[in-house]
Design an enzyme around this catalytic site. Structure first.
Site, PDB file in Angstrom:
ATOM      1  N   TRP A 102      13.561  -0.835   6.211  1.00 42.44           N
ATOM      2  CA  TRP A 102      13.175  -1.170   7.590  1.00 42.44           C
ATOM      3  C   TRP A 102      14.106  -2.194   8.215  1.00 42.44           C
ATOM      4  O   TRP A 102      14.361  -2.148   9.420  1.00 42.44           O
ATOM      5  CB  TRP A 102      11.699  -1.592   7.656  1.00 42.44           C
ATOM      6  CG  TRP A 102      10.827  -0.395   7.398  1.00 42.44           C
ATOM      7  CD1 TRP A 102      10.056  -0.170   6.292  1.00 42.44           C
ATOM      8  CD2 TRP A 102      10.692   0.776   8.233  1.00 42.44           C
ATOM      9  NE1 TRP A 102       9.452   1.070   6.395  1.00 42.44           N
ATOM     10  CE2 TRP A 102       9.813   1.661   7.562  1.00 42.44           C
ATOM     11  CE3 TRP A 102      11.223   1.161   9.466  1.00 42.44           C
ATOM     12  CZ2 TRP A 102       9.461   2.912   8.089  1.00 42.44           C
ATOM     13  CZ3 TRP A 102      10.869   2.404  10.003  1.00 42.44           C
ATOM     14  CH2 TRP A 102       9.993   3.260   9.310  1.00 42.44           C
ATOM     15  N   ASP A 172       9.688  -8.769  11.806  1.00 41.12           N
ATOM     16  CA  ASP A 172       9.006  -7.471  11.850  1.00 41.12           C
ATOM     17  C   ASP A 172       7.872  -7.553  10.832  1.00 41.12           C
ATOM     18  O   ASP A 172       8.075  -7.356   9.636  1.00 41.12           O
ATOM     19  CB  ASP A 172       9.976  -6.342  11.478  1.00 41.12           C
ATOM     20  CG  ASP A 172       9.255  -5.008  11.289  1.00 41.12           C
ATOM     21  OD1 ASP A 172       8.019  -4.961  11.445  1.00 41.12           O
ATOM     22  OD2 ASP A 172       9.936  -4.007  10.988  1.00 41.12           O
ATOM     23  N   LYS A 196      -1.310  -0.249  10.140  1.00 39.74           N
ATOM     24  CA  LYS A 196      -1.512  -0.674   8.751  1.00 39.74           C
ATOM     25  C   LYS A 196      -2.681  -1.658   8.686  1.00 39.74           C
ATOM     26  O   LYS A 196      -3.748  -1.308   8.213  1.00 39.74           O
ATOM     27  CB  LYS A 196      -0.231  -1.291   8.197  1.00 39.74           C
ATOM     28  CG  LYS A 196       0.919  -0.281   8.214  1.00 39.74           C
ATOM     29  CD  LYS A 196       2.251  -0.939   8.373  1.00 39.74           C
ATOM     30  CE  LYS A 196       3.348   0.004   8.768  1.00 39.74           C
ATOM     31  NZ  LYS A 196       3.507   1.194   7.966  1.00 39.74           N
TER      32      LYS A 196
HETATM   33  N1  PMP Z   1       8.895  -1.760  10.273  1.00 40.17           N
HETATM   34  C1  PMP Z   1       8.170  -1.673   9.145  1.00 40.17           C
HETATM   35  C2  PMP Z   1       8.198  -2.816   8.192  1.00 40.17           C
HETATM   36  C3  PMP Z   1       7.412  -0.528   8.892  1.00 40.17           C
HETATM   37  O1  PMP Z   1       6.693  -0.433   7.775  1.00 40.17           O
HETATM   38  C4  PMP Z   1       7.407   0.527   9.831  1.00 40.17           C
HETATM   39  C5  PMP Z   1       6.594   1.785   9.645  1.00 40.17           C
HETATM   40  N2  PMP Z   1       6.203   2.101   8.421  1.00 40.17           N
HETATM   41  C6  PMP Z   1       8.209   0.397  10.977  1.00 40.17           C
HETATM   42  C7  PMP Z   1       8.916  -0.762  11.173  1.00 40.17           C
HETATM   43  C8  PMP Z   1       8.255   1.481  12.003  1.00 40.17           C
HETATM   44  O2  PMP Z   1       7.046   1.472  12.659  1.00 40.17           O
HETATM   45  P1  PMP Z   1       6.622   2.555  13.751  1.00 40.17           P
HETATM   46  O3  PMP Z   1       6.389   3.825  13.005  1.00 40.17           O
HETATM   47  O4  PMP Z   1       5.374   1.942  14.306  1.00 40.17           O
HETATM   48  O5  PMP Z   1       7.708   2.657  14.741  1.00 40.17           O
END
Ligand code: PMP
Length: 360
Positions: A102, A172, A196
């Site tokens: 991520w 994030d 989550k």
């Molecule tokens: N950052 C992290 C740490 C994540 O776990 C996720 C999704 N699993 C995202 C960003 C992306 O999130 P989204 O699907 O809401 O765009």
């Protein structure tokens, strides 16, 4: 009703009480004869839902008054672009810490808007650690420093907050928000996809210090400007109203549980049990450095990957669902967010031991 334990990384299980509250008022919210799904976001009823949700989130996270809370759409992935668009303020570049999948997504998107300095990376260790703060090569002129406190796929988590006094710090927090108390005041921006620990998918929570709101880069699309959303109280356009309402129910539930200190204790206890079960078996393995292990996402592998499918099939038969690892890495992953009760973790541990007995 079939009772299952859902170990999905997101959308993830929600607290049973929250689902019951939502079911009870699904068709008729507090005698209005309407579902929240059918309400105008500008109605007095919805505005009260929205304001209560924000007030409860502020209380839970002790958000200082000089921060705005935005309830947006577009997922955490949109924040990968919104952060540089709003925080660069004429500067050339930003620092990023690369701790896995991520972080890399955030880095790749930011590169479209600015020079990215990867100030530290744990790539050399296969993303099994968190680089020490002393090793970060920060640029004093960076517009901000971005990090990912919990890597949902790798199962690596910061158990400390970087102390960076002079440059805005951006987190994030998607997969660890509300799992423990968090020092908002040390950060300039915190963002998280809801699916989550906050509520259903479709909502993104952004907490941003108010002095950083007013300067979107020229050409920033209206929907990507923090200023527009802040000025309109997150109703610049139609918000994800039902998800916002559900988030409010989750915040209410968290307060009833005793708040984030209580959640932190429970989450630590659940995670310690599961890691102990993995570490004491010769059959399962978690490769992450113990001091950097995530309390929310516990990846593990089986000695023989040929058994993966059997493991998943048998687990699903006893009500343990979504244990497969992310498609990019395979293996297994148990996501044990706030809503996963300790009994769910116990059931998983028991199943793992039984599976090991049958296959050794
Ligand atoms: N950052 C992290 C740490 C994540 O776990 C996720 C999704 N699993 C995202 C960003 C992306 O999130 P989204 O699907 O809401 O765009």
């Amino acid at each position: 009703m079939v009772k299952v334990c859902n170990f999905s990384a997101g959308p993830a299980m929600l607290p049973a009480e929250v689902m019951q509250w939502a079911a009870q008022e699904l068709l008729d919210w507090k005698g209005t004869g309407m579902s929240v799904m059918e309400m105008s976001h500008r109605s007095a009823e919805f505005v009260s839902i929205a304001q209560t949700a924000e007030a409860d989130l502020r209380e839970l996270l002790a958000i200082p008054d000089n921060y705005r809370v935005l309830f947006l759409q577009g997922g955490a992935s949109s924040q990968f672009a919104m952060v540089p668009l709003n925080l660069l303020r004429g500067k050339r570049g930003a620092d990023y810490i690369n701790t896995g999948y991520w972080s890399r997504q955030a880095i790749n998107e930011a590169k479209r808007f600015c020079e990215v300095n990867v100030a530290a990376s744990s790539e050399g260790s296969g993303f099994m650690t968190i680089p020490d703060l002393a090793s970060w090569r920060l640029d004093p002129d960076a517009a901000y420093v971005h990090y990912t406190p919990n890597e949902t796929i790798g199962g690596v988590e910061f158990h400390w907050i970087p102390d960076i006094p002079d440059v805005p710090l951006v987190a994030d927090l998607s997969s660890t928000i509300l799992s423990r108390p968090f020092n908002v005041a040390n950060h300039a921006v915190i963002y998280a996809g809801a699916q989550k620990n906050i509520g259903p998918a479709g909502l993104t929570v952004v907490i941003v210090r108010d002095d950083l709101i007013g300067n979107p880069a020229p050409g920033t699309p209206a929907m990507f400007s923090y200023r527009n959303h802040a000025e309109a109280e997150s109703m610049y356009n139609t918000p994800s109203a039902f998800a916002w309402y559900m988030a409010g129910l989750v915040f209410k539930w968290l307060k009833e549980q005793g708040g984030l200190e209580v959640m932190a204790e429970r989450n630590l206890h659940k995670a310690e049990k599961l890691y102990a079960a993995i570490d004491t078996s010769g059959f399962y393995r978690n490769p992450v450095t113990p001091t950097c292990r995530s309390r929310m996402n516990v990846p593990f592998t089986l000695v023989d990957p040929g058994l993966d499918k059997t493991f998943l099939d048998k687990a699903a038969k006893v009500g343990l669902h979504a244990l497969n690892g992310h498609r990019s890495v395979g293996g297994m992953r148990a996501s044990i967010y706030n809503a996963m009760p300790e009994e769910g973790v116990d059931a998983l541990i028991e199943f793992m031991a039984e599976f090991e007995r049958c296959h050794t």
